[in-house]
Scaffold this motif. Structure first.
Motif, PDB file in Angstrom:
ATOM      1  N   ALA A 168      10.771  -3.361 -16.266  1.00  0.00           N
ATOM      2  CA  ALA A 168      11.179  -3.471 -14.865  1.00  0.00           C
ATOM      3  C   ALA A 168       9.988  -3.685 -13.939  1.00  0.00           C
ATOM      4  O   ALA A 168      10.067  -4.463 -12.989  1.00  0.00           O
ATOM      5  N   GLU A 169       8.883  -3.000 -14.224  1.00  0.00           N
ATOM      6  CA  GLU A 169       7.732  -3.024 -13.322  1.00  0.00           C
ATOM      7  C   GLU A 169       6.698  -4.076 -13.686  1.00  0.00           C
ATOM      8  O   GLU A 169       5.857  -4.436 -12.859  1.00  0.00           O
ATOM      9  N   GLY A 170       6.740  -4.597 -14.914  1.00  0.00           N
ATOM     10  CA  GLY A 170       5.729  -5.543 -15.365  1.00  0.00           C
ATOM     11  C   GLY A 170       6.060  -6.972 -14.991  1.00  0.00           C
ATOM     12  O   GLY A 170       7.214  -7.328 -14.755  1.00  0.00           O
ATOM     13  N   GLY A 171       5.017  -7.832 -14.944  1.00  0.00           N
ATOM     14  CA  GLY A 171       5.233  -9.243 -14.658  1.00  0.00           C
ATOM     15  C   GLY A 171       5.955  -9.435 -13.339  1.00  0.00           C
ATOM     16  O   GLY A 171       5.618  -8.819 -12.328  1.00  0.00           O
ATOM     17  N   ARG A 172       6.956 -10.319 -13.340  1.00  0.00           N
ATOM     18  CA  ARG A 172       7.811 -10.449 -12.169  1.00  0.00           C
ATOM     19  C   ARG A 172       8.830  -9.326 -12.236  1.00  0.00           C
ATOM     20  O   ARG A 172       9.672  -9.287 -13.130  1.00  0.00           O
ATOM     21  N   PRO A 173       8.799  -8.358 -11.315  1.00  0.00           N
ATOM     22  CA  PRO A 173       9.656  -7.180 -11.431  1.00  0.00           C
ATOM     23  C   PRO A 173      11.144  -7.540 -11.378  1.00  0.00           C
ATOM     24  O   PRO A 173      11.536  -8.618 -10.919  1.00  0.00           O
ATOM     25  N   GLY A 174      11.958  -6.600 -11.825  1.00  0.00           N
ATOM     26  CA  GLY A 174      13.397  -6.813 -11.783  1.00  0.00           C
ATOM     27  C   GLY A 174      14.151  -5.611 -12.312  1.00  0.00           C
ATOM     28  O   GLY A 174      13.555  -4.650 -12.807  1.00  0.00           O
ATOM     29  N   PRO A 175      15.479  -5.643 -12.237  1.00  0.00           N
ATOM     30  CA  PRO A 175      16.287  -4.513 -12.688  1.00  0.00           C
ATOM     31  C   PRO A 175      16.519  -4.520 -14.197  1.00  0.00           C
ATOM     32  O   PRO A 175      16.656  -5.583 -14.809  1.00  0.00           O
TER      33      PRO A 175
END
Length: 572
Positions: A168-175
Motif C-alpha cells: 500500500a505504501e510502496g511505489g505508487r501508493p494505493g489501497p
C-alpha cells in the motif's frame, strides 16, 4: 435540547476492557499485528463476520472510531493517510458492510492514497454458496485496489498484513484489501508477529542521460511551463519543486491535486489549470514551447481537448510510475523514478526567459480573481479566500464535490498539499465530512474545515454523530444554494436550461439539524455577517457548523466547455 454525556465518560463506558482468557485467535493476531506495525487508529463498523476482530479490539491499544456508515470509515481513513503519508485503516463486515466501502476504496485508488481495508467474510466452507451476507468483495474490488488478499491460514496473518502495508505504501501508493473469513478469525492461533515494519522501497533513480536530455530541452526553451500534479506530493518532492522554481524562475501551473506543492505566494505560480483553471494558467500552457510535466498524468479535467493541450510544446514527463509516461502524450524526454532527485540534478541555472516570465506575470495580475461582487448576499469565493487567509498555515480544507470544490481550489490558500483534501479523481460527493473527521483526529492542532454543499452534506450527514461522540475539533462550512449547483450550471449552458432534478428547495434547516446532533451551529444570511462567522468558526474548539446561504444562480468561472480547448474558456 438534551445534553449528551461527556466524551470521556462515554468512551470509557464503551471500551472498558472485558475479562479475557489466555486463548489467542486469528482475530487477536490481526489486532496485535496492527499494533506491532504502529497503527494507532482504525475506522469501522461492526457486524457478524468481522465480530471476532471487534472482540479482540477490546482492551487493545488501538483507538477504534465508530462511524455511522462504512463509506465514512473509508473516507476518514483516506484523509488520515493523506495527512500522514502512512496507510489509513478501515474495517467492516461482509456483505453490505464490504460493499459500502467500495466507493471509498475507489476514491483512494483514483488518488493514489495508501489504505488497508479489512473486511469480514463468511466462513471458508460457505464461500461460494450464496450464504447470508456473502459477497465476493475480493472480485468486486479488483479494479480499484492495488492488491487483494484472502487470508486462509491464521498463522500467516501477521506476515500477510505486513506485506499489505508494504504494498500500500510502496511505489505508487494505493489501497490493499484483506478479506478475512470468519473461521480464520476464530481459529486458535499463536503466530509470530512481524518484525519492525520495513520502510517502503523508494523510487528508482533516473539515469544521468535522461536528466541531461531534459536539462538540454530546458536550456533551449524560450517559453517553458512547469505542470505540477499530485505525484509531486506522493513522491515527497514538494521542497524540490519549490527549489527548482526558485533556481530556474520557470512559470508554473498546478492540477487540483497539485495545489499546495508550489508555494501559494510564489510570483511565478500562475494557479490551477484546466476546466475551472485561471486564464493566466491555461493560456500559458497553450502558448508554451516546453511543458515540464512533473507528477501529473494529463487528466482530461486538466487538459481539456488533449490534441490541443500545449499543442506546440515539447514534453518532459517526470513520474514515479513509469506506466504514466507516454500513456496519453508522447514524451520528448522521460524521467521515471525519483522526482525530487531528478529535479535536484536538473540545473540549467536561472532561465534566460525574461520576456516570457513578464508576460505570464502580467497576465496573472490582469486576470486575477475579483471579489467585489455586487449586493449584500454572501459571495462564496470571497468568504473562502478570507477563511483560508485567516486560518493561515494551519488551514486544512476537507472538501466535498461540486461548485464549492472548484471555489475552494480557485480561492483558498494552501501552504502544503496535505492542506487540501479533496476527492479529485473519483469526484465522490459525501467525502468532506468523514474526511474532515479523519484529518481533525490526526491533526487536532490544525484549523480543519470541512467545506461542503447542501447536496454533498446529505450524502454522509449521519457522521455529525461521529463528530459529536468524539468531540472532533472540526469546523463545517456548509454553502447552501438550495440546488445541485454544478449540475445546474451545466444544464444552464449545455442542456438548454432544462433544469432536471437539481432543485433542493426542501432542504432542512441545517443549523437545526446540527443542533439535533448536539453540535453548535449558526446561520449566515448576509455579507456583513461573514467576518464574525469566520472568527467564530476558527476560534471554536468544534465541532461547529456554519450554515451559509448563497445565491442559487451563482456560477463557477472560468469554465472550459466540454470538448473544447483550455484556451477557449467561458467567463462571466
Amino acid at each position: 435540547m438534551t445534553a449528551l454525556p461527556a466524551n470521556d465518560s462515554l468512551t470509557e463506558a464503551k471500551t472498558a476492557p472485558a475479562p479475557k482468557t489466555a486463548k489467542q485467535t486469528g482475530a487477536h493476531a490481526v489486532v496485535r499485528t496492527l499494533e506491532a506495525l504502529g497503527v494507532e487508529r482504525v475506522f469501522g463498523y461492526p457486524g457478524g463476520a468481522i465480530m471476532p476482530v471487534y472482540d479482540a479490539l477490546t482492551g487493545s491499544s488501538l483507538q477504534h472510531i465508530l462511524v455511522r456508515h462504512e463509506q465514512a470509515a473509508a473516507f476518514a481513513a483516506d484523509a488520515q493517510a493523506r495527512i500522514t503519508g502512512k496507510a489509513g485503516v478501515c474495517l467492516a463486515t461482509s456483505g453490505p458492510g464490504a460493499t459500502n466501502l467500495l466507493t471509498g476504496i475507489a476514491n483512494a485508488y483514483m488518488d493514489s492514497v495508501p489504505m488497508i481495508i479489512l473486511t469480514g467474510q463468511v466462513p471458508s466452507g460457505l464461500m461460494g454458496t450464496d450464504a447470508f451476507q456473502e459477497v465476493d468483495v475480493f472480485g468486486m474490488s479488483m479494479p480499484v485496489v492495488k492488491h487483494s488478499i484472502i487470508i486462509r491460514d491464521p498463522m500467516r496473518i501477521p506476515e500477510m498484513i505486513a506485506e499489505a502495508f508494504e504494498i500500500a505504501e510502496g511505489g505508487r501508493p494505493g489501497p490493499v484489501l484483506i478479506d478475512l473469513p470468519k473461521d480464520v478469525l476464530q481459529a486458535e492461533a499463536y503466530p509470530t508477529l512481524p518484525p519492525e515494519p520495513r520502510p517502503a522501497a523508494g523510487p528508482s533513480r533516473a539515469s544521468d542521460a535522461d536528466v541531461a536530455a531534459a536539462t538540454a530541452l530546458l536550456t533551449q526553451s524560450q517559453r517553458p511551463v512547469l505542470y505540477i500534479g499530485g505525484g509531486v506530493a506522493l513522491g515527497r518532492a514538494v521542497d524540490a519543486v519549490r527549489d527548482f522554481m526558485d533556481r530556474t524562475g520557470i512559470p508554473a501551473v498546478a492540477t487540483l491535486k497539485g495545489l499546495g506543492c508550489p508555494h501559494p505566494d510564489a510570483e511565478n505560480f500562475l494557479g490551477m489549470l484546466g476546466m475551472h483553471g485561471g486564464r493566466a494558467a491555461n493560456v500559458a500552457v497553450d502558448e508554451c514551447d516546453l511543458l515540464v510535466c512533473c507528477g501529473a498524468r494529463f487528466d482530461d479535467r486538466a487538459t481539456g481537448r488533449l490534441d490541443s493541450f500545449a499543442k506546440g510544446a515539447r514534453i518532459i514527463h517526470m513520474d514515479a510510475d513509469i506506466a504514466e509516461i507516454g500513456k496519453l502524450r508522447a514524451a520528448d524526454a522521460a524521467i521515471a523514478g525519483d522526482i525530487a532527485d531528478a529535479l535536484a540534478r536538473m540545473d540549467p541555472g536561472y532561465l534566460d526567459i525574461d520576456p516570457w516570465r513578464e508576460t505570464c506575470r502580467e497576465r496573472k495580475a490582469r486576470h486575477a480573481f475579483r471579489y467585489d461582487a455586487p449586493g449584500n448576499g454572501v459571495f462564496a469565493p470571497a468568504m473562502l479566500k478570507e477563511l483560508s487567509e485567516a486560518a493561515g498555515d494551519d488551514f486544512i480544507a476537507a472538501c466535498d464535490v461540486g461548485q464549492h470544490q472548484m471555489w475552494v481550489a480557485q480561492h483558498c490558500r494552501f501552504s502544503r498539499p496535505e492542506s487540501h483534501l479533496t476527492s479529485a479523481g473519483l469526484g465522490a460527493m459525501g467525502y468532506g465530512l468523514p474526511a474532515g473527521i479523519g484529518a481533525a483526529m490526526e491533526r487536532p492542532d490544525a484549523k480543519v474545515v470541512t467545506i461542503s454543499g447542501d447536496g454533498s452534506i446529505m450524502m454522509n450527514i449521519q457522521e455529525l454523530a461521529t463528530a459529536r461522540r468524539y468531540s472532533v475539533p472540526i469546523r463545517i462550512l456548509l454553502l447552501d444554494n438550495a440546488s445541485l449547483g454544478l449540475v445546474r450550471q451545466w444544464q444552464e449552458y449545455f442542456f438548454d436550461q432544462n433544469f432536471s432534478e437539481i432543485d433542493l428547495y426542501d432542504n432542512p434547516d441545517f443549523a437545526e439539524v446540527a443542533h439535533a446532533f448536539g453540535i453548535e451551529a449558526f446561520t449566515v444570511h448576509s455579507r456583513d455577517e461573514v467576518p464574525g462567522a469566520i472568527d467564530r468558526l476558527l476560534n471554536a474548539r468544534g465541532p461547529i457548523l456554519a450554515h451559509v446561504l448563497i445565491d442559487p444562480r451563482e456560477n463557477v468561472w472560468p469554465l472550459v466547455p466540454p470538448g473544447a480547448s483550455n484556451a477557449d474558456m467561458m467567463e462571466d
